[in-house]
Scaffold this motif. Structure first.
Motif, PDB file in Angstrom:
ATOM      1  N   MET A   1       0.822  -1.361  -0.007  1.00  0.00           N
ATOM      2  CA  MET A   1       0.199  -0.009  -0.046  1.00  0.00           C
ATOM      3  C   MET A   1       0.861   1.544  -0.162  1.00  0.00           C
ATOM      4  O   MET A   1       0.638   2.669  -0.623  1.00  0.00           O
ATOM      5  CB  MET A   1      -0.567  -0.415   1.045  1.00  0.00           C
ATOM      6  CG  MET A   1      -2.060  -1.218   1.226  1.00  0.00           C
ATOM      7  SD  MET A   1      -2.535  -1.580   3.150  1.00  0.00           S
ATOM      8  CE  MET A   1      -4.133   0.139   2.533  1.00  0.00           C
ATOM      9  N   LEU A   2       1.588   1.580   1.171  1.00  0.00           N
ATOM     10  CA  LEU A   2       2.732   2.728   0.907  1.00  0.00           C
ATOM     11  C   LEU A   2       3.483   2.828  -0.546  1.00  0.00           C
ATOM     12  O   LEU A   2       3.506   4.125  -0.796  1.00  0.00           O
ATOM     13  CB  LEU A   2       3.903   2.681   1.839  1.00  0.00           C
ATOM     14  CG  LEU A   2       3.226   2.296   3.053  1.00  0.00           C
ATOM     15  CD1 LEU A   2       4.857   1.494   4.061  1.00  0.00           C
ATOM     16  CD2 LEU A   2       2.613   3.821   4.148  1.00  0.00           C
ATOM     17  N   ASN A   3       4.023   2.228  -1.366  1.00  0.00           N
ATOM     18  CA  ASN A   3       3.849   1.822  -2.569  1.00  0.00           C
ATOM     19  C   ASN A   3       3.401   1.730  -3.402  1.00  0.00           C
ATOM     20  O   ASN A   3       3.197   3.033  -4.318  1.00  0.00           O
ATOM     21  CB  ASN A   3       5.107   0.101  -2.827  1.00  0.00           C
ATOM     22  CG  ASN A   3       6.208   0.852  -2.158  1.00  0.00           C
ATOM     23  OD1 ASN A   3       7.482   0.787  -2.799  1.00  0.00           O
ATOM     24  ND2 ASN A   3       6.989  -0.740  -1.365  1.00  0.00           N
ATOM     25  N   ALA A   4       1.838   1.965  -3.399  1.00  0.00           N
ATOM     26  CA  ALA A   4       1.086   2.797  -3.933  1.00  0.00           C
ATOM     27  C   ALA A   4       1.570   3.810  -4.171  1.00  0.00           C
ATOM     28  O   ALA A   4       1.069   4.760  -5.149  1.00  0.00           O
ATOM     29  CB  ALA A   4      -0.412   1.435  -4.246  1.00  0.00           C
ATOM     30  N   ALA A   5       0.984   4.326  -2.995  1.00  0.00           N
ATOM     31  CA  ALA A   5       1.426   5.606  -2.559  1.00  0.00           C
ATOM     32  C   ALA A   5       2.444   6.032  -3.061  1.00  0.00           C
ATOM     33  O   ALA A   5       2.116   7.301  -3.757  1.00  0.00           O
ATOM     34  CB  ALA A   5       1.083   6.186  -1.618  1.00  0.00           C
ATOM     35  N   ASN A   6       3.936   4.789  -3.133  1.00  0.00           N
ATOM     36  CA  ASN A   6       4.755   6.446  -3.412  1.00  0.00           C
ATOM     37  C   ASN A   6       4.979   6.265  -5.482  1.00  0.00           C
ATOM     38  O   ASN A   6       5.084   7.341  -6.038  1.00  0.00           O
ATOM     39  CB  ASN A   6       6.017   5.140  -3.029  1.00  0.00           C
ATOM     40  CG  ASN A   6       6.669   5.759  -2.118  1.00  0.00           C
ATOM     41  OD1 ASN A   6       6.851   7.301  -1.709  1.00  0.00           O
ATOM     42  ND2 ASN A   6       7.827   4.591  -1.559  1.00  0.00           N
TER      43      ASN A   6
END
Lengths: 102, 180
Positions: free
Chosen positions: A40-45
């Motif tokens: 999820m954090l990488n999608a935001a990134n």
């Protein structure tokens, strides 16, 4: 700009975020939940960097690097908790950890 | 021609990204999930390169794909094989239905908003110079405009390191108490 427009990155990021969210909601092993939070954090990134490219400013990339640092801290604390659980021979199952439930 | 090549690279990277994300969520063994997440991070780094975020792509591979994932793999190896204890959600089926509905709602929301509202706005990226996203540009921004974020990040990392040490020391103490 060569290649796909920004909206394709937005859609890809939405699908990635949904996959990670489903992992957090459906799995019970805390290790897999941490890995899904990473997705999820990488999608935001990905979204931050796509919009940084759209606006032609690097501030979004600065934000993405800060998110990486926060993700690393989160992994350290989360894995510390999981190792503490493992040493107490608690089952690695978030549904069975009810001590903190009010 | 260049456009076609970039599209090909994008499609391969996006497919690898989605497939490895699905693999992370669906493998039973956390070790395989962590290995799949490394693939996910690597394909995301390719996408970052296509968006001319060179420094972030390098940081993604070094910090995420390297350091963080090695930590994950060490912990999974330390805890040993517990695949039997951590199956799929065995809870009531309304949990699964609710999760899928919530996930679908996020997805539909984003895609509808992108399609209806921002479609035209998103298709005209600004022209950028050659140094966009280079380590020099990022470093200059970090030490001028975003100095506060830089310093706060260092404090966050310090607190996390202290937290990791405290959690580990506490667990060791417990282990010592258990052994007479």
């Amino acid at each position: 700009m060569h290649g796909p427009e920004i909206q394709w990155y937005v859609i890809l990021s939405a699908i990635l975020f949904t996959t990670g969210a489903l992992g957090v909601m459906l799995r019970r092993s805390p290790l897999i939940i941490l890995l899904s939070v990473e997705i999820m954090l990488n999608a935001a990134n990905l979204l931050l960097i796509a919009f940084s490219r759209l606006h032609g400013r690097e501030d979004g990339q600065i934000f993405a690097i800060s998110v990486m640092a926060v993700a690393a801290s989160e992994v350290v604390v989360g894995l510390g908790l999981i190792v503490a659980m493992g040493r107490r021979h608690v089952d690695l199952d978030v549904d069975k950890l009810r001590t903190l439930r009010g | 021609m260049a456009n076609f090549l970039v599209w090909c690279v994008w499609l391969v990277a996006a497919f690898a990204c989605l497939a490895s994300a699905l693999a992370v969520v669906s493998f039973r063994n956390p070790f395989y999930s962590a290995l799949a997440l490394i693939g996910n991070l690597a394909s995301l780094a390719v996408l970052f390169l296509l968006l001319s975020g060179e420094f972030v792509a390098a940081g993604q591979v070094l910090v995420y794909g390297g350091a963080v994932m090695v930590m994950f793999l060490f912990v999974i190896a330390y805890l040993g094989d517990r695949t039997e204890e951590s199956p799929w959600s065995g809870g009531p089926s309304w949990q699964i239905v609710g999760a899928v509905l919530a996930g679908g709602a996020i997805l539909a929301e984003v895609i509808v908003v992108v399609g209806l509202e921002a479609g035209n706005f998103l298709s005209q990226p600004k022209h950028i110079g050659r140094s966009f996203g280079s380590p020099e540009a990022i470093g200059r921004l970090f030490l001028t405009d975003h100095l506060l974020a830089f310093e706060v990040t260092s404090i966050v990392l310090l607190v996390a390191a202290v937290g990791g040490v405290v959690l580990g020391a506490h667990a060791r103490q417990l282990e010592g108490d258990a052994r007479p």
